[in-house]
Design an enzyme around this catalytic site. Structure first.
Site, PDB file in Angstrom:
ATOM      1  N   ASP A 332      41.901  -0.182  39.504  1.00  0.00           N
ATOM      2  CA  ASP A 332      43.241  -0.161  40.080  1.00  0.00           C
ATOM      3  C   ASP A 332      44.040   0.930  39.388  1.00  0.00           C
ATOM      4  OD1 ASP A 332      43.845  -1.200  37.608  1.00  0.00           O
ATOM      5  OD2 ASP A 332      44.895  -2.963  38.354  1.00  0.00           O
ATOM      6  N   ASP A 334      47.818   1.756  37.529  1.00  0.00           N
ATOM      7  CA  ASP A 334      49.017   1.155  36.933  1.00  0.00           C
ATOM      8  C   ASP A 334      50.034   2.235  36.568  1.00  0.00           C
ATOM      9  OD1 ASP A 334      47.691  -1.333  36.966  1.00  0.00           O
ATOM     10  OD2 ASP A 334      46.768  -0.916  35.030  1.00  0.00           O
ATOM     11  N   ASP A 468      49.679  -1.360  40.597  1.00  0.00           N
ATOM     12  CA  ASP A 468      50.686  -2.180  39.920  1.00  0.00           C
ATOM     13  C   ASP A 468      51.799  -1.272  39.408  1.00  0.00           C
ATOM     14  OD1 ASP A 468      49.186  -4.431  40.360  1.00  0.00           O
ATOM     15  OD2 ASP A 468      48.320  -4.496  38.346  1.00  0.00           O
TER      16      ASP A 468
END
Length: 544
Positions: A332, A334, A468
């Site tokens: 992912d 961030d 995120d």
């Protein structure tokens, strides 16, 4: 060839009984000062049994089990290094004199002569005193935050095995055991050379009995039977698949397995009620479990920067996680967002999310407000290690690389294309460091692929990416940057060091000195390390 199984070191009395049993009492021991043990490794069980019986018939004492009174270890087709590694796994030389490590040629010559022949250099596999002098004994500090760990790993075969055990413990909600295996793996990652024998590990921290047993098995046999069996376990494979769904944690996955759900298709057919995050996770499962490249992280960064700058000029955006540590892929992306003027960041997240939604970049998002209390002394200490910043968990709709290069091939709607914005200087993203409801796993391994039934994705011009966003006030930015850079174990060890060695409490918000009953301010990571009495370690060397 049958690999030698781990043998228990027994007393000399047991060894003598075994020898007597196998000799059947037909041939008395003629040479009581010579106690032989034949190494099954590479020799094979049947040939070992034949040679042992032959030796006993000729009056030699041949032990069935390795014991402390063995004087000669006989092997066939093994190098001296291999036999020494095996001997180390048995506890080393346990008797009053060093064990002779000999080639099977000495044994066959002795059989022909009917007595133990003189041990010549050509019979010896190695000279122990020379070998011991050449052994590289490793030494590392106890805490991972004291060690420099780059992405280079000289002991991947060992750390990969320990990581499987750690993952299984974590998936089974046994975090304590998981941390123990992670710490053991981190020690091996920090070593400058490959481990070739157990003696090199003497005195190293964090290597418990279980971890050492696995390491010994790999050094002796090339693989750990425990780890290989675990990787084939239906429960382990199912837990990896189900927790690979965005929004599904270990408790939910365990409940589904108890209800007979092991695969994605079984989940779809079960009629289970899924929340919004889980629905998005199941819909975009394959893409969310594919690695995110650095180029894709940079592309997401350009979008985030456009969103932030459009609603709050002067705000700062930093890519954190594994990419900041030098990794080329992650699962992912961030971002940490702040503004150099304290308080200007308030209300920023909702505006950024609204901009991203209006431009069609979000397939899913959930925003949580900050839950810390700011005062003139510092933020109130949280009751757990989870930080309490305002954050947005999201799934981005990111145009694929060829579409980003040629946006005209799609409609000009921002929902279908990610037009490049101003260039953003970033330091590098990987796994989320926070724990919680969401647990991601890379599950596209051979032994698990049959559990993942997915529909063909076709040739979509975009892919789903986990992103995120975290907003921090500038007064807490250094702590947030340190916390969100990772690795997860490095951060855990920093907090452990602060508490156990310095009587301090460290979080992603602040550093509190319990002795002085006050917060210690910092505007950079270097200052935090200095407060903790640690040498500064750059992000690229925090890959514990």
């Amino acid at each position: 060839m049958v690999p030698l199984k781990r043998r228990k070191v027994v007393s000399s009395a047991v060894g003598n009984n075994n020898a007597a049993d196998h000799s059947g009492g037909k041939a008395p021991t003629k040479f009581p000062q010579v106690v032989l043990f034949l190494l099954e490794r590479k020799m094979g069980a049947s040939r070992r049994a034949f040679l042992s019986q032959l030796g006993r018939k000729k009056g030699f004492q041949v032990e069935e089990l390795f014991s402390e009174n063995v004087t000669h270890v006989i092997s066939e087709n093994n190098s001296g290094e291999e036999v020494r590694t095996w001997l180390d796994s048995q506890g080393g030389d346990r008797g009053p004199t060093p064990v002779h490590l000999l080639d099977v040629s000495w044994y066959t010559e002795s059989m022909r002569a009917g007595r133990p022949v003189q041990v010549l250099d050509r019979h010896k596999l190695q000279k122990q005193q020379i070998d011991e002098a050449e052994v590289v004994v490793f030494s590392v500090p106890s805490y991972a935050c004291q060690r420099r760990a780059t992405l280079d790993n000289h002991n991947a075969i060992l750390t990969d095995a320990l990581s499987v055990l750690a993952e299984n413990a974590e998936l089974s909600d046994e975090d304590g055991r998981g941390v123990a295996f992670r710490r053991a793996a981190a020690v091996l990652k920090a070593l400058p050379k490959p481990v070739t024998r157990m003696t090199q590990l003497r005195g190293l921290p964090c290597l418990g009995e279980h971890s050492l047993r696995v390491i010994r098995d790999i050094l002796e046999n090339g693989a750990s039977t425990e780890v290989e069996s675990m990787k084939q376990s239906e429960r382990f494979k199912a837990l990896k698949v189900l927790t690979g769904i965005f929004g599904v944690g270990t408790k939910t996955a365990d409940r589904w397995i108890r209800e007979g759900i092991y695969t994605l298709q079984q989940l779809r057919d079960s009629g289970q009620t899924l929340n919004r995050a889980q629905q998005a996770g199941l819909e975009h499962y394959v893409e969310l479990n594919q690695p995110v490249t650095k180029a894709e992280a940079d592309a997401v960064g350009e979008i985030v920067e456009r969103a932030v700058v459009s609603v709050l000029p002067g705000a700062q955006i930093t890519l954190t996680g594994g990419f900041r540590r030098g990794k080329l892929t992650g699962h992912d992306v961030d971002f940490l967002i702040t503004h150099p003027e304290e308080g200007r960041e308030e209300g920023l997240m909702s505006k950024v999310v609204s901009w991203l939604e209006s431009q069609g970049f979000l397939l899913y998002q959930k925003t949580t407000r900050n839950s810390y209390l700011e005062s003139k002394d510092g933020p109130a200490r949280p009751p757990s290690n989870m930080d309490r910043f305002e954050r947005c968990f999201s799934v981005f709709k990111l145009a694929k690389e060829e579409k980003r290069k040629h946006p005209g091939t799609l409609t000009e709607n921002a929902e279908d294309t990610c037009r490049p914005g101003a260039h953003m200087q970033v330091e590098g993203a990987e796994s989320r460091l926070q724990t919680g409801e969401t647990s991601q796993s890379q599950v596209q391994t051979g032994e698990q692929r049959h559990l993942v039934e997915t529909k063909p994705a076709g040739h979509k011009p975009w892919r789903a990416v986990r992103v995120d966003l975290v907003v921090s006030p500038i007064s807490q930015f250094a702590f947030a940057l340190l916390g969100w850079t990772g690795s997860k174990l490095f951060e855990r060890e920093l907090r452990r060091w602060a508490g156990h060695e310095k009587a301090m409490s460290l979080s992603s918000h602040a550093l509190y000195d319990n002795t002085q009953s006050k917060y210690l301010r910092a505007t950079s990571e270097e200052e935090i390390f200095a407060h903790l009495g640690l040498e500064f370690i750059p992000p690229s060397e925090r890959n514990a």
